[in-house]
Motif scaffolding. Structure first.
Motif, PDB file in Angstrom:
ATOM      1  N   PHE A  54       0.979  -1.176  -0.280  1.00 56.12           N
ATOM      2  CA  PHE A  54       0.534  -0.120  -0.048  1.00 56.12           C
ATOM      3  C   PHE A  54       0.533   1.395   0.111  1.00 56.12           C
ATOM      4  O   PHE A  54       0.496   2.041  -0.538  1.00 56.12           O
ATOM      5  N   LEU A  55       2.056   1.628   1.007  1.00 48.90           N
ATOM      6  CA  LEU A  55       2.865   2.322   0.980  1.00 48.90           C
ATOM      7  C   LEU A  55       3.836   3.117  -0.388  1.00 48.90           C
ATOM      8  O   LEU A  55       3.690   3.769  -0.773  1.00 48.90           O
ATOM      9  N   SER A  56       3.597   2.217  -0.979  1.00 42.74           N
ATOM     10  CA  SER A  56       4.345   2.024  -1.982  1.00 42.74           C
ATOM     11  C   SER A  56       3.660   2.494  -3.277  1.00 42.74           C
ATOM     12  O   SER A  56       3.922   2.718  -3.918  1.00 42.74           O
ATOM     13  N   VAL A  57       2.611   2.235  -3.290  1.00 39.06           N
ATOM     14  CA  VAL A  57       1.639   2.588  -4.520  1.00 39.06           C
ATOM     15  C   VAL A  57       0.513   3.585  -3.781  1.00 39.06           C
ATOM     16  O   VAL A  57      -0.107   3.857  -4.910  1.00 39.06           O
ATOM     17  N   ARG A  58       1.005   3.981  -2.890  1.00 40.90           N
ATOM     18  CA  ARG A  58      -0.226   5.684  -2.530  1.00 40.90           C
ATOM     19  C   ARG A  58      -0.071   6.728  -3.838  1.00 40.90           C
ATOM     20  O   ARG A  58      -1.131   7.145  -3.521  1.00 40.90           O
ATOM     21  N   GLU A  59       1.018   6.720  -4.022  1.00 41.83           N
ATOM     22  CA  GLU A  59       1.431   8.408  -4.471  1.00 41.83           C
ATOM     23  C   GLU A  59       0.692   7.850  -5.979  1.00 41.83           C
ATOM     24  O   GLU A  59      -0.340   8.849  -7.226  1.00 41.83           O
ATOM     25  N   GLU A  60       0.999   6.920  -6.253  1.00 46.16           N
ATOM     26  CA  GLU A  60       1.054   6.777  -7.519  1.00 46.16           C
ATOM     27  C   GLU A  60      -1.006   6.245  -7.907  1.00 46.16           C
ATOM     28  O   GLU A  60      -1.219   6.782  -8.819  1.00 46.16           O
ATOM     29  N   ARG A  61      -1.483   5.495  -6.932  1.00 46.01           N
ATOM     30  CA  ARG A  61      -2.779   5.745  -6.616  1.00 46.01           C
ATOM     31  C   ARG A  61      -3.845   7.135  -6.366  1.00 46.01           C
ATOM     32  O   ARG A  61      -5.021   7.110  -7.490  1.00 46.01           O
ATOM     33  N   LEU A  62      -2.925   7.653  -5.470  1.00 44.84           N
ATOM     34  CA  LEU A  62      -3.428   9.549  -5.733  1.00 44.84           C
ATOM     35  C   LEU A  62      -3.442   9.498  -7.003  1.00 44.84           C
ATOM     36  O   LEU A  62      -4.618  10.671  -7.617  1.00 44.84           O
ATOM     37  N   GLU A  63      -1.950   9.453  -7.655  1.00 43.72           N
ATOM     38  CA  GLU A  63      -2.003  10.268  -9.490  1.00 43.72           C
ATOM     39  C   GLU A  63      -4.040   9.936 -10.022  1.00 43.72           C
ATOM     40  O   GLU A  63      -4.436  10.100 -11.280  1.00 43.72           O
ATOM     41  N   ILE A  64      -3.857   8.347  -9.539  1.00 42.42           N
ATOM     42  CA  ILE A  64      -4.764   8.108 -10.966  1.00 42.42           C
ATOM     43  C   ILE A  64      -5.759   8.286 -10.420  1.00 42.42           C
ATOM     44  O   ILE A  64      -6.853   8.511 -11.194  1.00 42.42           O
ATOM     45  N   VAL A  65      -6.431   8.498  -8.720  1.00 37.64           N
ATOM     46  CA  VAL A  65      -7.457   8.864  -8.735  1.00 37.64           C
ATOM     47  C   VAL A  65      -7.973  10.207  -9.114  1.00 37.64           C
ATOM     48  O   VAL A  65      -8.585  10.496  -9.069  1.00 37.64           O
ATOM     49  N   GLY A  66      -6.679  11.359  -8.796  1.00 33.97           N
ATOM     50  CA  GLY A  66      -6.547  12.945  -8.955  1.00 33.97           C
ATOM     51  C   GLY A  66      -7.287  12.677 -10.559  1.00 33.97           C
ATOM     52  O   GLY A  66      -7.964  14.083 -11.412  1.00 33.97           O
ATOM     53  N   GLY A  67      -7.220  11.852 -11.428  1.00 26.30           N
ATOM     54  CA  GLY A  67      -6.969  12.446 -12.942  1.00 26.30           C
ATOM     55  C   GLY A  67      -8.948  11.593 -13.186  1.00 26.30           C
ATOM     56  O   GLY A  67      -9.116  12.364 -13.780  1.00 26.30           O
TER      57      GLY A  67
END
Length: 570
Positions: A54-67
């Motif tokens: 989770f901690l490793s993909v957190r920033e990536e997932r924020l970019e995805i949901v932000g889009g």
């Protein structure tokens, strides 16, 4: 074609509201979980690996949901960076309530914790989006409150909770004797999505409710805003008095409510009892979920049958309540239509006053003690009482007595202060069981009278003359006068335009039918004749047809409402 008939007869899935979200989710990236499953079923090492992932993909997932949010005009980066993120949280809540219903399907995981343990991909890709929204909400708290962090819920007191050994936003205990603060945003997002998506068309098990609408109907209760837990954390709502660390001042309190209105108050929810049945009495999750609704459903059924729900809720569920009064659905099914909640804004002024006084749990004098004394003797608990219409009738009789006692005492003490339009009629206070029977009798007698005259006129009518002929015509028409009077009286009640229109149409059909039916006798008297003439039979047939149409057009609720007063009257 088959889908059309399914929807027409209410046996298939209803069309979902239109929206862009389902198309956008078609290409949404799955959320990777190394070890999917329920927290209690996984080993600690597996749960720790889930946290590291989770901690490793957190920033990536924020970019995805932000889009995704940008497609709907929401700026996640601005929300995360804002000094006061509460406006963004309010916008996120509005987006969820407007767009999520389009993405819900009956394939959504059912049952306690099923959404938390299902893979976030394929037909359940919406779970990936919900996880990402949960990350976004959690990040708002974590970035502004350093004492909160993403971690596993390892608190021993939470070992029987859905958050246990799962990734949550948590704050360590503030001192000896204090508990860990756990904010399970993923669970909140999943539950909110399910409630909004089901609306009023499906119960918690994903089955169609008795609502006859063929389109999506929003849930009867709005529920807490999506970001309410984050807002509370930012305002220090979970902090102890000696460790207050608010980063935002509480928003200005709403105006003081008028006397007697203290805001929404939850009397009971079925979900409060499901956990007890499952973990203390060994019910399987599905059985616990079904049985948890039974005790309070007895009381809710009594409230609905006595028209003690609010005017808006009586109108909203008029067909479902009518079906319950006719015993076509159970009180458990009726309560499921209201999301199995008993909240003060669902009740009339009188209903709230009585419920506040009588609906007590445990050993205190009140409904649950009466339920135990009446139906639970020899059973493990009141939660084990089965639902049957016979048991409902027994509890209705008990509650009727308690209501009569409460009413008399309230009148003597002067403690029941209701606005004039909320005061019940004498018939309503006396109960509606006998009244419903009389209402059925009125409509049934009228219907059978039409049939009887149609069958007997041909062989009998032409042979009559003089007074007997006049009695046949005027007497047959007069049978419908009481029903016309009742329809006109019901038309004058407030709060339900469709039902008022049905009353007016039915009364008009009956009135015209009575005139046509009695015309041959009136013409005989005006012409000075002593009997019928050729062609009178056509008037009888036309009159009987109009009378039959009038009886058919009378609202179904007339069976229980003509004599006792319409549900929306008080």
């Amino acid at each position: 074609m088959f889908e059309f008939f399914h929807r027409w007869f209410g046996t298939g899935d209803i069309p979902r509201p239109k929206g862009r979200l389902p198309a956008l989710l078609a290409d949404y990236p799955p959320y990777p979980t190394p070890f999917p499953g329920y927290g209690q079923t996984l080993g600690l090492a597996e749960c720790e690996e889930n946290l590291r992932s989770f901690l490793s993909v957190r920033e990536e997932r924020l970019e995805i949901v932000g889009g995704l949010l940008r497609e709907f005009g929401l700026d996640l980066r601005a929300g995360l960076a804002a000094d006061d993120p509460r406006p963004f949280l309010a916008s996120l809540d509005r987006w969820a309530r407007e767009e999520w219903p389009a993405a819900w399907t009956t394939a959504f995981p059912r049952g306690y914790g099923a959404g938390l343990s299902s893979p976030k991909e394929g037909e359940h890709i919406v779970l990936a989006m919900l996880m990402d929204v949960a990350i976004a909400i959690g990040e708002i708290v974590v970035r502004k409150r350093p004492d909160y962090a993403w971690r596993l819920d390892l608190a021993g007191e939470n070992s029987d909770m859905g958050s246990y050994r799962r990734v949550v936003v948590a704050k360590a205990p503030d001192g000896p004797g204090r508990s860990t603060i756990v904010l399970d945003y993923e669970s909140v997002c999943i539950d909110t999505f399910d409630v909004i998506g089901r609306g009023s068309n499906y119960d918690v098990s994903g089955r169609r409710t008795t609502i006859t609408s063929k389109v999506y109907v929003p849930p009867p209760h709005r529920g807490a805003p999506l970001g309410s837990m984050a807002k509370a954390a930012l305002e220090g709502g979970d902090d102890p008095p000696d460790g207050y660390r608010s980063v935002l001042p509480p928003e200005e309190a709403p105006p003081e409510p008028p006397p007697g209105a203290d805001g929404p108050h939850v009397y009971d929810k079925a979900e409060y009892h499901a956990h007890v049945l499952e973990h203390e009495y060994g019910f399987d999750p599905e059985e616990a979920d079904e049985q948890a609704a039974v005790p309070t459903a007895f009381f809710f059924g009594w409230l609905a049958s006595h028209s003690l729900l609010s005017r808006a809720h009586m109108k909203f569920a008029r067909q479902e309540i009518a079906a319950y009064r006719e015993r076509r659905v159970t009180a458990v099914e009726l309560w499921s239509f209201f999301d199995r909640c008993l909240i003060d804004d669902m009740l009339s002024d009188e209903g709230n006053a009585f419920t506040h006084s009588y609906f007590q749990m445990g050993d205190e004098p009140g409904f649950y003690r009466d339920l135990a004394d009446t139906l639970a003797k020899g059973l493990t608990s009141v939660n084990h009482v089965p639902y049957t219409f016979e048991n409902q009738a027994r509890m209705d009789a008990v509650v009727d007595r308690r209501y009569a006692q409460w009413w008399e005492k309230a009148q003597e003490d002067g403690t029941l202060l209701l606005p004039p339009w909320s005061r019940p009629t004498r018939e309503a206070r006396a109960g509606q069981v006998a009244a419903g029977a009389r209402g059925i009798a009125v409509r049934t007698v009228c219907a059978w009278t039409v049939v009887a005259y149609l069958l007997t006129w041909a062989p009998v009518g032409p042979r009559l003359s003089g007074p007997a002929y006049a009695a046949l015509c005027f007497g047959g028409a007069a049978v419908f006068l009481p029903l016309v009077f009742l329809l006109v009286r019901a038309f004058g009640t407030r709060g339900n335009k469709p039902r008022a229109a049905a009353c007016a149409q039915s009364a008009a059909l009956l009135a015209v039918g009575m005139l046509v039916y009695a015309w041959p006798a009136a013409a005989m008297l005006l012409d000075g004749r002593h009997g019928p003439q050729k062609g009178d039979g056509k008037f009888f047939v036309l009159g009987a047809a109009l009378l039959a149409a009038g009886v058919w057009r009378a609202p179904k609720e007339a069976r229980a409402g003509f004599w006792a007063g319409w549900p929306d009257r008080h």
